[in-house]
Design an enzyme around this catalytic site. Structure first.
Site, PDB file in Angstrom:
ATOM      1  N   GLU A   1       1.756 109.230  72.992  1.00 22.24           N
ATOM      2  CA  GLU A   1       0.882 110.083  73.811  1.00 22.24           C
ATOM      3  C   GLU A   1       1.054 111.531  73.386  1.00 22.24           C
ATOM      4  O   GLU A   1       2.179 112.004  73.189  1.00 22.24           O
ATOM      5  CB  GLU A   1       1.235 110.044  75.309  1.00 22.24           C
ATOM      6  CG  GLU A   1       0.785 108.827  76.036  1.00 22.24           C
ATOM      7  CD  GLU A   1       1.070 108.897  77.537  1.00 22.24           C
ATOM      8  OE1 GLU A   1       1.083 110.005  78.130  1.00 22.24           O
ATOM      9  OE2 GLU A   1       1.290 107.826  78.109  1.00 22.24           O
TER      10      GLU A   1
ATOM     11  N   HIS B   1       3.275 100.420  83.000  1.00 23.62           N
ATOM     12  CA  HIS B   1       2.891 101.828  83.098  1.00 23.62           C
ATOM     13  C   HIS B   1       2.748 102.131  84.600  1.00 23.62           C
ATOM     14  O   HIS B   1       1.668 102.424  85.092  1.00 23.62           O
ATOM     15  CB  HIS B   1       1.607 102.097  82.318  1.00 23.62           C
ATOM     16  CG  HIS B   1       1.387 103.541  81.964  1.00 23.62           C
ATOM     17  ND1 HIS B   1       1.192 103.970  80.670  1.00 23.62           N
ATOM     18  CD2 HIS B   1       1.323 104.667  82.715  1.00 23.62           C
ATOM     19  CE1 HIS B   1       1.004 105.288  80.647  1.00 23.62           C
ATOM     20  NE2 HIS B   1       1.078 105.733  81.892  1.00 23.62           N
TER      21      HIS B   1
ATOM     22  N   TYR C   1       4.065 116.493  75.365  1.00 20.25           N
ATOM     23  CA  TYR C   1       2.965 117.407  75.682  1.00 20.25           C
ATOM     24  C   TYR C   1       3.383 118.866  75.601  1.00 20.25           C
ATOM     25  O   TYR C   1       2.671 119.697  75.062  1.00 20.25           O
ATOM     26  CB  TYR C   1       2.445 117.146  77.115  1.00 20.25           C
ATOM     27  CG  TYR C   1       1.747 115.819  77.263  1.00 20.25           C
ATOM     28  CD1 TYR C   1       0.371 115.725  77.118  1.00 20.25           C
ATOM     29  CD2 TYR C   1       2.461 114.658  77.522  1.00 20.25           C
ATOM     30  CE1 TYR C   1      -0.286 114.511  77.242  1.00 20.25           C
ATOM     31  CE2 TYR C   1       1.811 113.438  77.642  1.00 20.25           C
ATOM     32  CZ  TYR C   1       0.443 113.369  77.501  1.00 20.25           C
ATOM     33  OH  TYR C   1      -0.189 112.164  77.612  1.00 20.25           O
TER      34      TYR C   1
ATOM     35  N   ASN D   1       6.239 110.213  73.768  1.00 19.96           N
ATOM     36  CA  ASN D   1       5.165 110.941  74.443  1.00 19.96           C
ATOM     37  C   ASN D   1       5.612 112.392  74.553  1.00 19.96           C
ATOM     38  O   ASN D   1       6.736 112.665  74.997  1.00 19.96           O
ATOM     39  CB  ASN D   1       4.927 110.401  75.859  1.00 19.96           C
ATOM     40  CG  ASN D   1       4.335 108.998  75.860  1.00 19.96           C
ATOM     41  OD1 ASN D   1       4.060 108.441  74.808  1.00 19.96           O
ATOM     42  ND2 ASN D   1       4.146 108.442  77.042  1.00 19.96           N
TER      43      ASN D   1
ATOM     44  N   ARG E   1      -3.525 101.601  72.530  1.00 22.24           N
ATOM     45  CA  ARG E   1      -2.427 101.249  73.440  1.00 22.24           C
ATOM     46  C   ARG E   1      -2.959 101.179  74.863  1.00 22.24           C
ATOM     47  O   ARG E   1      -3.547 102.135  75.360  1.00 22.24           O
ATOM     48  CB  ARG E   1      -1.306 102.286  73.387  1.00 22.24           C
ATOM     49  CG  ARG E   1      -0.238 102.000  74.442  1.00 22.24           C
ATOM     50  CD  ARG E   1       1.001 102.855  74.283  1.00 22.24           C
ATOM     51  NE  ARG E   1       0.865 104.183  74.809  1.00 22.24           N
ATOM     52  CZ  ARG E   1       1.327 104.588  76.004  1.00 22.24           C
ATOM     53  NH1 ARG E   1       1.937 103.746  76.822  1.00 22.24           N
ATOM     54  NH2 ARG E   1       1.189 105.835  76.386  1.00 22.24           N
TER      55      ARG E   1
ATOM     56  N   GLU F   1       7.548 105.739  79.733  1.00 22.12           N
ATOM     57  CA  GLU F   1       8.177 106.889  80.386  1.00 22.12           C
ATOM     58  C   GLU F   1       9.025 106.530  81.602  1.00 22.12           C
ATOM     59  O   GLU F   1       8.746 106.992  82.718  1.00 22.12           O
ATOM     60  CB  GLU F   1       7.112 107.908  80.800  1.00 22.12           C
ATOM     61  CG  GLU F   1       6.330 108.464  79.636  1.00 22.12           C
ATOM     62  CD  GLU F   1       5.362 109.573  80.056  1.00 22.12           C
ATOM     63  OE1 GLU F   1       5.236 109.840  81.257  1.00 22.12           O
ATOM     64  OE2 GLU F   1       4.733 110.163  79.163  1.00 22.12           O
TER      65      GLU F   1
HETATM   66  C1  FCB Z   1       2.001 110.981  80.848  1.00 21.45           C
HETATM   67  C2  FCB Z   1       1.642 109.618  81.422  1.00 21.45           C
HETATM   68  C3  FCB Z   1       0.162 109.330  81.394  1.00 21.45           C
HETATM   69  C4  FCB Z   1      -0.642 110.560  81.768  1.00 21.45           C
HETATM   70  C5  FCB Z   1      -0.258 111.723  80.886  1.00 21.45           C
HETATM   71  C6  FCB Z   1      -1.078 112.971  81.106  1.00 21.45           C
HETATM   72  O1  FCB Z   1       3.210 111.412  81.368  1.00 21.45           O
HETATM   73  O2  FCB Z   1       2.299 108.588  80.724  1.00 21.45           O
HETATM   74  O3  FCB Z   1      -0.090 108.250  82.252  1.00 21.45           O
HETATM   75  O4  FCB Z   1      -0.465 110.832  83.098  1.00 21.45           O
HETATM   76  O5  FCB Z   1       1.098 112.014  81.109  1.00 21.45           O
END
Ligand code: FCB
Length: 458
Positions: A360, A133, A303, A301, A89, A178
């Protein structure tokens, strides 16, 4: 703190059968890796402007050169092939192909993406193209950017250019990466371009980005036979930082802005009630039907959970805080909670009923080369193993997850944090532009091979 104490995964990722056709990939974005910001007729984006303002980025880093991927894409595709990726991607830099955002096309910019796409296809790697992006052409920002309702039309015209040029070879398209993040960080908190702190600007931008999404979906559907279209949302639990009632309200408000303001109108055709009241002024008759266009997949995405507290002096009354100190954290201080990932996948599945691609997920740290010139990153490996294991549990629980893209292929320009935060599975020496597979890249390559073997044999 590392992951030693986190007892995951239940079924190790290596031994698990994944759904047939499951894709293993990696993600990047244009501004974070391409560099060459003034080469071959590229125009400026809002990020080119922001990084040159004093104090905006740690250590004054800029994306001027970044990973020089514009010139080194062939080597980078070679790395993807070594790792064994099914899919990659990337995003197109809007000002590289349309230097002022609309009107005159930059042929050299389009040629670059032709070369990239053709190399990917030649390597057997499926291109996943994201239209946006975060690098809005500066010329459009000067016309009001996303605050201007015309932005939906500008974006649709840009989508026409991309669809006509690449739609013969690219079938997977994302409209936005995002939208919640760049609108909150860019219009409320002033952590990102365009660096505005204003509630009305924020609400206008949210609505116009939603309109732009709907318009682009229509364009791609009309112009690209067989297109598989989605949008990419960063969805994470929003938790109160403390036990004050204001903290809970702050977390709830953040949940509305972060998790709901985009997928709800895009997929279910309504703004959540509280948000609808606030945004009413910008919504015209028929807009929700324009926004809610059928899509084919949900890009997730994810984390880490995020922690909010009340701050009456802030634009929306909330402030982002660090995590509780006793939680396990990544090398850049993000809480590690693989259960939250599993639960988020389950929730997205229940609520939106679309195939999910994890577009992500990854681990940031200040990685260094050791004396042998290697990067040994066991904490990243443990994080990825735990999160991939959690994804497997979500699939076992019924979630329709069809692919996983690690963030990121390469160490790169991490927005306001500059080059100090490394998320790559490939190390980049920014002084020489040399690439080196980290231990995590070799681990990921092994996992992909093992996953294919188990899935094929089941
Ligand atoms: C996400 C973003 C990506 C990068 C990661 C760590 O929020 O989409 O560009 O910054 O975090």
């Amino acid at each position: 703190m590392n992951l030693e104490t986190v007892d995951r995964p239940v079924v190790p990722a290596a031994d698990r059968a994944w759904p047939p056709g499951f894709l293993w990939g990696a993600s990047t974005s244009a501004y974070q890796i391409e560099g060459a910001t003034t080469a071959d007729g590229r125009g400026a984006s809002i990020w080119d402007v922001r990084v040159h303002e004093p104090g905006r980025v740690t250590d004054g880093d800029t994306g001027d050169e970044a990973c020089d991927h514009y010139h080194r894409y062939a080597e980078d595709v070679g790395l993807m092939r070594r790792i064994g990726l099914d899919a990659y991607r990337f995003s197109v830099s809007w000002p590289r192909v349309l230097p002022t955002g609309r009107g005159t096309v930059n042929a050299a910019g389009l040629d670059f993406y032709d070369r990239l796409i053709d190399s990917l296809l030649a390597a057997g790697i499926e291109p996943w193209l994201c239209l946006y992006h975060w690098d809005l052409p500066q010329a459009l920002q000067e016309l009001g950017g996303w605050e201007n309702r015309d932005s939906a039309g500008w974006f649709a015209d840009y989508a026409v250019l991309i669809a006509r040029r690449f739609g013969d070879r690219v079938k997977r398209f994302a409209t936005f990466n995002e939208p919640a993040v760049f609108t909150i960080f860019g219009y409320v908190l002033d952590w990102q371009a365009p660096g505005i702190k204003n509630r009305d600007s924020y609400l206008a931008a949210v609505h116009h980005v939603n309109l732009a999404h709907g318009a682009a979906v229509d364009v791609l559907r009309d112009l690209v036979p067989g297109a598989q279209i989605g949008a990419i949302h960063n969805r994470q639990p929003c938790r109160p930082a403390g036990s004050e009632p204001g903290d809970l309200a702050a977390a709830e408000l953040m949940d509305l802005c972060w998790n709901q303001a985009f997928p709800e109108p895009q997929i279910r055709g309504t703004y959540p009630p509280r948000f609808a009241e606030a945004i009413e002024r910008w919504v015209k008759a028929g807009d929700l039907a324009r926004i809610c266009r059928p899509t084919d997949w949900f890009g997730l995405n994810h984390y880490s959970p995020i922690y909010m507290k009340a701050d009456p002096s802030a634009e929306l009354g909330f402030a982002w805080t660090g995590p509780p100190p006793d939680e396990p954290q990544t090398g850049v201080g993000w809480v590690i909670d693989a259960d939250a990932f599993r639960d988020t996948l389950a929730e997205v599945h229940r609520r939106y009923r679309l195939p999910i691609y994890v577009t992500e997920n990854g681990y940031g740290a200040d990685d260094r080369l050791d004396e042998r010139g290697e990067v040994v990153d066991p904490d990243r490996i443990r994080y990825l193993d735990a999160y991939i294991g959690a994804m497997g549990e979500a699939i076992d629980g019924g979630a329709d997850v069809r692919g996983y893209f690690v963030w990121s292929l390469l160490d790169n320009f991490e927005w306001g944090s500059g080059f100090g935060q490394r998320f790559g599975i490939v190390y980049v020496d920014y002084a020489t532009q040399q690439r080196r597979l980290k231990a995590s890249a070799k681990w990921y390559a092994d996992r992909i091979r093992a996953a294919r073997a188990v899935t094929a044999g089941r």
